[in-house]
Enzyme design. Structure first.
Site, PDB file in Angstrom:
ATOM      1  N   ALA A   1      -1.893  16.964 -20.929  1.00 41.28           N
ATOM      2  CA  ALA A   1      -2.879  17.099 -20.062  1.00 41.28           C
ATOM      3  C   ALA A   1      -3.274  15.528 -19.637  1.00 41.28           C
ATOM      4  O   ALA A   1      -3.916  15.442 -18.371  1.00 41.28           O
ATOM      5  CB  ALA A   1      -4.199  18.026 -20.408  1.00 41.28           C
TER       6      ALA A   1
ATOM      7  N   ILE B   1      -1.292  13.101 -19.550  1.00 44.45           N
ATOM      8  CA  ILE B   1      -0.541  12.272 -18.623  1.00 44.45           C
ATOM      9  C   ILE B   1      -0.396  12.517 -17.258  1.00 44.45           C
ATOM     10  O   ILE B   1      -0.557  13.477 -16.789  1.00 44.45           O
ATOM     11  CB  ILE B   1       0.885  12.701 -19.130  1.00 44.45           C
ATOM     12  CG1 ILE B   1       1.239  12.509 -20.663  1.00 44.45           C
ATOM     13  CG2 ILE B   1       2.099  12.069 -18.356  1.00 44.45           C
ATOM     14  CD1 ILE B   1       2.453  13.037 -21.257  1.00 44.45           C
TER      15      ILE B   1
ATOM     16  N   ASP C   1      13.335 -22.014   4.620  1.00 43.10           N
ATOM     17  CA  ASP C   1      14.165 -22.774   5.367  1.00 43.10           C
ATOM     18  C   ASP C   1      13.850 -23.364   6.720  1.00 43.10           C
ATOM     19  O   ASP C   1      12.750 -22.803   7.179  1.00 43.10           O
ATOM     20  CB  ASP C   1      15.413 -22.010   5.633  1.00 43.10           C
ATOM     21  CG  ASP C   1      16.527 -22.736   6.133  1.00 43.10           C
ATOM     22  OD1 ASP C   1      16.859 -23.839   5.834  1.00 43.10           O
ATOM     23  OD2 ASP C   1      17.389 -22.203   7.035  1.00 43.10           O
TER      24      ASP C   1
ATOM     25  N   ASP D   1      18.400 -17.866   6.267  1.00 45.81           N
ATOM     26  CA  ASP D   1      19.275 -17.093   7.021  1.00 45.81           C
ATOM     27  C   ASP D   1      20.812 -17.518   6.818  1.00 45.81           C
ATOM     28  O   ASP D   1      21.810 -16.598   6.918  1.00 45.81           O
ATOM     29  CB  ASP D   1      18.893 -17.434   8.600  1.00 45.81           C
ATOM     30  CG  ASP D   1      19.097 -19.137   9.013  1.00 45.81           C
ATOM     31  OD1 ASP D   1      19.200 -19.973   7.883  1.00 45.81           O
ATOM     32  OD2 ASP D   1      18.644 -19.451  10.021  1.00 45.81           O
TER      33      ASP D   1
ATOM     34  N   ASP E   1      21.585 -20.300   1.841  1.00 45.37           N
ATOM     35  CA  ASP E   1      20.210 -20.099   1.085  1.00 45.37           C
ATOM     36  C   ASP E   1      20.368 -18.814   0.260  1.00 45.37           C
ATOM     37  O   ASP E   1      19.561 -18.499  -0.322  1.00 45.37           O
ATOM     38  CB  ASP E   1      19.357 -19.271   2.396  1.00 45.37           C
ATOM     39  CG  ASP E   1      19.203 -20.588   3.435  1.00 45.37           C
ATOM     40  OD1 ASP E   1      18.774 -21.645   3.137  1.00 45.37           O
ATOM     41  OD2 ASP E   1      19.014 -20.410   4.630  1.00 45.37           O
TER      42      ASP E   1
ATOM     43  N   ASN F   1      -4.034  19.205 -11.903  1.00 44.46           N
ATOM     44  CA  ASN F   1      -3.137  18.068 -11.883  1.00 44.46           C
ATOM     45  C   ASN F   1      -1.863  18.124 -10.652  1.00 44.46           C
ATOM     46  O   ASN F   1      -1.822  16.994 -10.106  1.00 44.46           O
ATOM     47  CB  ASN F   1      -2.048  18.095 -12.756  1.00 44.46           C
ATOM     48  CG  ASN F   1      -2.859  17.718 -14.248  1.00 44.46           C
ATOM     49  OD1 ASN F   1      -3.772  17.214 -14.253  1.00 44.46           O
ATOM     50  ND2 ASN F   1      -2.362  18.078 -15.411  1.00 44.46           N
TER      51      ASN F   1
ATOM     52  N   ASP G   1      -5.288  16.639  -7.778  1.00 46.68           N
ATOM     53  CA  ASP G   1      -5.143  15.314  -8.216  1.00 46.68           C
ATOM     54  C   ASP G   1      -4.302  14.580  -7.311  1.00 46.68           C
ATOM     55  O   ASP G   1      -4.402  13.424  -6.761  1.00 46.68           O
ATOM     56  CB  ASP G   1      -4.381  15.167  -9.644  1.00 46.68           C
ATOM     57  CG  ASP G   1      -5.552  15.158 -10.681  1.00 46.68           C
ATOM     58  OD1 ASP G   1      -6.762  15.331 -10.309  1.00 46.68           O
ATOM     59  OD2 ASP G   1      -4.945  15.052 -12.029  1.00 46.68           O
TER      60      ASP G   1
END
Length: 893
Positions: free
Chosen positions: A282, A284, A328, A640, A644, A734, A738
């Site tokens: 529970a 977790i 660049d 580009d 690079d 949960n 939740d």
């Protein structure tokens, strides 16, 4: 290409066995032997992980491992719904991660496609079109304008040859190429007698011998750099790993304490172990990985609408950590479009407004008055010379189908020559009309030896021939004896020559590329470019984008440092950097030559003050990125060209240009700017900072809620009470109450305050700023209030089922109150903005509806073991749920 270019034998076969008549190129047998020796003309294959291996790699995360163990334990103790739910979440995350990672494996495949697919080579004495992969060292190839070189080759002969090498060097201006030492086998970058694989021939023709193919070519060496770069975890992945370890410790501690407390009270050992494990499960937050993935995916969707395409989900948050942007110059900060900015004639100086290939700019004199071809005969003749000495073409008018939005013209040909046509158009001159009136008879093309281009045209008046010439200022001046003035042609005096030279130096100091122009009204066919009349100078540049200037300012306000890295000349790079706002008074410019003399430690020290790195190679760019990473920065690299790509892949976050960028750079990058707009990057940084803030919000929410659930169960057992909540009820909390609000928190609007704070430090804890205290404190309040409701209902005569239902209602409502608190790390339930996130309000309403359905719909009452609550009981549950945020206001900030 004509046979005259290859009038003598350039082949020099690698190992001639006997004297034979000269032949052009290789024979088929020689090519086959050399292919066995050197291999195919293709790039190195990257070490690729198999799909199954990539998929299994998604389960290495600590949090995922905990969930898998929890699922197995849940199945073992009979909680099959929990087990199935957790497994579905784990598999969904694994699939999403697999899809994202598998896309990155295309990098080297895209790089292979950069090479020209076909090549024209001489085989068995004949010019033959063959697949580029079949080229071998020793092949003689033919090149002409528009071709892409398929291998590194030494030039044997050339006529007016110009090559665009920006894909490798980053320089925006095509370079002149000439024949030199035909036995040269050194393919180092920057040599005028070498054509490099991937470069585009923009003008002229040539014959060349292949000297390096595949991995030995410059393009292949870059592919090797990409192969050697390992992927690193993003800051978010590291922080989630940290969170997983915290959760693992909490689960272990809860399991031990609960089991130990029960055993000490005399409960059966096995039962208490199972109870401890159930409560640990529970604890977790099984919805956390899915919530993170969904939040990142939604952020990716938002960024796509803003022209930023993200390859990897976790890169969104990494971008928000950026402290240094290495950008660049060509095509990123600048438009990659040469533009005439200034002109000089005997009549005076002129300035040209407008950017790129837009003709919407105008020409103004030094007095600030608009000028055109009607107001100045000298200016008219200067612009005409630029038009006639150009082989480029542009879309003609607003009705031309090649004209695009913003009065931008589509160009074909050399960018410098296209800039001359755009400059003429700004003065009201139609290049097609001028070319029709002054029909070209012949051309003496530009090359690096003569450094000028001359065209011979028919005189429209029918009185013979005229010649027009453009080129380097010193070369043109030497060939001029007169100068054109508004009152006619006059002798070119020494003082005027000096004035022209001084003006040329002035333009050059502003990082403008200067061309001089002249004409001969009565040209001789044998000597068309002597005794000429000087017309003037034009200075041009590749200007910074206006939006880039704004983006640099925004980066500075966000305390993100912008560093320009380019292959251009130091002075040009410095001038552009100043115009863009990158280079300020305290900034430093470092060249590749200076870098070569520095150790890595010296480079780190120099990088602290550097704003511009000029004349750098792909290997230099890698060193720069690594230097900033060693200094503790989160580095974003934009680019580009293929040059690079290694640095883009090495950076914490690589950003490629979508329009001008090459395929390899786009695939190596974590993100692509679809509009090549530097300002889009700043918007993406804002999104990145916002998504991290949102992840902290829903992690705070989920952990607080889970701590509340654990404490409710744990204290109930310790106090000897019946089980406060049943497994099905915990599952309901949960999965529904939740999950949905947490996802909605992930799309909270990005506040402007995020861009006013400094970037997060690389080693900053996920729970920095007192987050862990707020989580634990709120979790305790949720647990106490839930347990209080359970106790009150039992002691006021309620049944056990009613007490559990009341506890469920209190737990859910206290969590839904808390979700609004999580909207801000500094505000409380009374100060947060409620209506700036409609999705959150809808998620809360949906959760309330689910809770009501579970309590009042008979079928769901059976599933979740609930009973209808009276009005009084509902008020008790709601009151205790609201007590938690009230206590939070007074107990913690």
């Amino acid at each position: 290409m004509s046979q005259s270019i290859l009038e003598r034998d350039y082949t020099e076969s690698p190992a001639p066995q006997r004297a034979e008549p000269p032949k052009i190129g290789l024979s088929s047998e020689q090519a086959a032997e050399l292919r066995q020796k050197y291999g195919a003309n293709s790039l190195a294959s990257e070490r690729k992980a198999r799909p199954l291996r990539i998929f299994m790699g998604q389960f290495k995360d600590v949090m995922v491992m905990i969930l898998i163990i929890a699922s197995a334990v849940s199945a073992f103790i009979g909680e099959y719904y929990d087990a199935l739910t957790i497994i579905i979440i784990v598999v969904l995350n694994a699939v999403l991660g697999f899809v994202q990672e598998y896309r990155t494996e295309k990098t080297l495949l895209a790089l292979k496609n950069m090479a020209a697919p076909m090549a024209k080579a001489y085989r068995d004495g004949h010019l033959t079109v063959i697949p580029a992969s079949e080229l071998v060292p020793g092949d003689v190839i033919s090149l002409e304008a528009g071709d892409k070189a398929a291998a590194d080759s030494v030039i044997l002969s050339a006529k007016g040859l110009m090559a665009d090498e920006s894909v490798l060097t980053g320089e925006s201006v095509p370079v002149s190429k000439t024949a030199g030492n035909t036995r040269d086998t050194d393919n180092s970058l920057g040599k005028p007698n070498i054509i490099y694989s991937g470069s585009i021939i923009t003008k002229g023709t040539a014959a060349a011998r292949v000297i390096a193919t595949g991995v030995n070519a410059q393009m292949g060496r870059i592919s090797g750099m990409l192969t050697d770069i390992d992927e690193e975890e993003t800051p978010l992945q590291k922080r989630l790993g940290e969170l997983g370890k915290v959760v693992a410790v909490i689960c272990l501690v809860v399991c031990v304490i609960v089991a130990g407390a029960g055993i000490l009270k005399g409960e059966p050992v096995f039962d208490m172990l199972m109870t401890g494990i159930t409560i640990a499960i529970a604890a977790i937050p099984e919805g956390l990985p899915a919530t993170v993935t969904i939040a990142l995916a939604l952020a990716v969707s938002r960024m796509l609408k803003q022209n930023a395409l993200v390859h990897k989900l976790h890169s969104v948050e990494t971008l928000g950590c950026t402290s240094v942007i290495c950008t660049d110059k060509t095509g990123t900060i600048t438009e990659n479009k040469m533009t005439v900015k200034k002109a000089y004639t005997h009549s005076g100086d002129y300035e040209f407004s407008g950017q790129g290939y837009r003709v919407s700019g105008r020409i103004t004199s030094s007095k600030g008055e608009s000028e055109n071809i009607k107001s100045s005969a000298v200016l008219r003749e200067l612009l005409r010379c630029g038009v006639l000495c150009s082989n480029a073409d542009i879309s003609d008018d607003a009705g031309d189908e090649r004209t695009i939005a913003g009065n931008e013209r589509v160009i074909a040909g050399d960018p410098t020559e296209a800039a001359l046509l755009i400059a003429a158009a700004k003065g009201g001159m139609n290049h097609n009309a001028e070319r029709m009136a002054y029909k070209r008879i012949d051309e003496l093309p530009f090359d690096s030896d003569v450094r000028r281009m001359t065209v011979i045209v028919k005189d429209p008046s029918g009185q013979g021939m005229m010649s027009y010439c453009k080129g380097a200022a010193d070369v043109i001046l030497e060939r001029c004896s007169h100068i054109l003035t508004e009152s006619g042609i006059k002798e070119l005096s020494y003082s005027v020559r000096k004035e022209i030279s001084d003006k040329c130096g002035e333009m050059s100091s502003e990082a403008l590329r200067v061309l001089a122009f002249a004409y001969c009204p009565k040209a001789s066919k044998n000597s068309p470019d002597s005794g000429m009349v000087f017309l003037g100078l034009m200075g041009m540049t590749d200007p910074p984008r206006e939006e880039a200037k704004k983006a640099v300012r925004l980066c500075r306000s966000a305390r993100i440092r912008t560093v320009m890295i380019t292959g251009d000349h130091k002075n040009t790079a410095a001038a552009v950097a100043r115009q863009a706002g990158i280079l300020t008074g305290e900034g430093r410019v470092i060249t590749g030559e200076e870098m070569s003399k520095m150790t890595d430690r010296e480079l780190e020290n120099a990088a602290r003050d550097a704003s511009v790195f000029a004349r750098v190679s792909p290997a230099d760019k890698l060193r720069i990125v690594r230097a900033y990473k060693r200094l503790g920065h989160i580095v974003t690299m934009t680019g580009d060209g293929v040059n690079d790509a290694p640095a883009v892949k090495e950076a914490d976050i690589g950003v490629a240009m979508g329009i001008t960028g090459t395929d390899v750079t786009r695939e190596a990058a974590d993100m692509v700017l679809l509009d090549d707009n530097f300002a889009t990057l700043v918007s993406a940084v804002e999104q990145g900072r916002g998504i991290y803030a949102n992840i902290r919000k829903f992690v705070r929410y989920l952990l607080s809620c889970n701590i509340g659930e654990v404490l409710t169960m744990f204290l109930g057992i310790v106090m000897g009470m019946p089980m406060v909540l049943l497994p099905a009820q915990i599952l309901l909390v949960n999965l529904v109450t939740d999950g949905l609000p947490a996802v909605a928190l992930g799309v909270e609007p990005c506040g402007e305050e995020n861009m006013k704070m400094p970037p997060r430090k690389k080693d900053e804890s996920f729970f920095s700023g007192g987050l862990m205290f707020r989580i634990v404190f709120r979790g305790i309040l949720i647990g106490i209030c839930t347990l209080a409701c359970f106790t009150v209902m039992l002691r006021t005569g309620g049944s056990l089922a009613a007490a559990r239902t009341g506890a469920l209602a209190t737990l859910v409502m206290s969590q839904l109150f808390h979700v609004f608190e999580c909207k801000s790390e500094t505000g409380n339930i009374f100060t947060v903005p409620y209506f700036n996130n409609v999705r959150l309000i809808l998620a809360v309403l949906f959760s309330v509806a689910v809770l009501a359905a579970a309590i009042y719909i008979p079928f769901l009452q059976m599933v979740f073991t609930t009973v209808p609550l009276t009005g009084e009981q509902l008020l008790i549950a709601a009151g205790l749920a609201f007590a938690a945020p009230l206590l939070q206001c007074f107990g913690a900030k």
